[in-house]
Design an enzyme around this catalytic site. Structure first.
Site, PDB file in Angstrom:
ATOM      1  N   GLU A 193       9.188  31.519  34.402  1.00 46.65           N
ATOM      2  CA  GLU A 193       9.457  32.934  34.186  1.00 46.65           C
ATOM      3  C   GLU A 193      10.500  33.107  33.084  1.00 46.65           C
ATOM      4  OE1 GLU A 193       9.018  34.566  38.783  1.00 46.65           O
ATOM      5  OE2 GLU A 193      10.999  34.423  37.845  1.00 46.65           O
TER       6      GLU A 193
ATOM      7  N   HIS B  33      10.472  38.965  44.387  1.00 46.51           N
ATOM      8  CA  HIS B  33      11.836  39.474  44.304  1.00 46.51           C
ATOM      9  C   HIS B  33      12.254  40.053  45.658  1.00 46.51           C
ATOM     10  CE1 HIS B  33      15.245  40.114  41.545  1.00 46.51           C
ATOM     11  NE2 HIS B  33      15.609  40.976  42.470  1.00 46.51           N
TER      12      HIS B  33
ATOM     13  N   HIS C 136      13.176  29.922  36.319  1.00 41.02           N
ATOM     14  CA  HIS C 136      13.472  31.030  35.410  1.00 41.02           C
ATOM     15  C   HIS C 136      14.659  30.633  34.539  1.00 41.02           C
ATOM     16  CE1 HIS C 136      13.614  35.676  34.889  1.00 41.02           C
ATOM     17  NE2 HIS C 136      14.197  35.094  33.854  1.00 41.02           N
TER      18      HIS C 136
END
Length: 237
Positions: free
Chosen positions: A70, A190, A43
């Protein structure tokens, strides 16, 4: 078996803390794949405080399983994804100064914007996924953007799991059923951990892939990276 994609942002954070190349991100990724992970997630953020844009370019040459990038689809991110051509891009609506992702897309309000971005990625042959809260309406609306998958934002589940697992997972079951009805593939991520992943896997239908980083790296400090990866894979069967 649900696929395990390991988010290696924390490896890059540790490397950047000393300004050198220890730990070597590319070597760690090779090891993670050899230990059995079925994907690598990164990410990159605009400030490059952990994963750098160059890391994405370098990892494209190294990753042998599945590379998932991401990020918030700002112009620089879009250009990076179209250059690197990962297997999957996950669109996350995080602000530039966000410590970590903290909300999913409003797929109705942002439909037109997401349609344009996703069309570019799909034309390049990249599978797309949209980060969403466990809201069936948001999941159903995601279908109209042209995405192939959604990723459920699981912080709420992780936070509520210790006190009431059954209640914690209910919104995710409903969202997963909506994804199945909409013909969308389902990812999740997450704050999933060794403590809560088995119940989530057991209860949530249609799950294809989970992305786990922070908890997995923390657990590996005590249990070892190879051991932890295989513990997750056992729980995901």
């Amino acid at each position: 078996m649900v696929r395990l994609s390991v988010n290696v942002n924390k490896i890059a954070t540790l490397r950047n803390a000393r300004g050198g190349n220890v730990p070597n991100l590319l070597e760690v990724v090779r090891d993670i794949e050899s230990f059995g992970a079925q994907g690598i997630t990164i990410h990159p953020r605009p400030d490059e405080r952990h994963i750098r844009y160059q890391d994405a370019r370098d990892l494209k040459k190294v990753v042998q399983t599945e590379l998932n990038i991401e990020g918030n689809p700002i112009p620089e991110f879009i250009d990076l994804v179209l250059e690197v051509l990962p297997d999957q891009v996950t669109l996350v609506p995080d602000a530039p100064d966000a410590i970590t992702s903290n909300a999913g897309w409003d797929t109705r309000a942002n439909r037109s914007f997401l349609q344009g971005v996703i069309a570019r990625f799909r034309e390049a042959g990249i599978r797309t996924s949209i980060f969403v809260d466990p809201d069936p309406d948001m999941v159903r609306a995601a279908r109209d953007t042209g995405t192939e998958r959604v990723e459920l934002y699981t912080e709420g589940y992780a936070r509520a799991f210790p006190s009431n697992p059954g209640e914690a997972v209910k919104p995710y079951v409903k969202a997963a059923l909506a994804a199945g009805e909409a013909g969308l593939g389902l990812n999740a991520g997450h704050d999933l951990s060794l403590e809560n992943i088995s119940f989530f896997r057991q209860e949530v239908p249609h799950l294809l892939e989970v992305s786990i980083g922070h908890a997995l790296i923390c657990e590996s400090l005590y249990l070892g990276l190879e051991n932890v990866i295989n513990m997750y894979k056992a729980r995901l069967r």
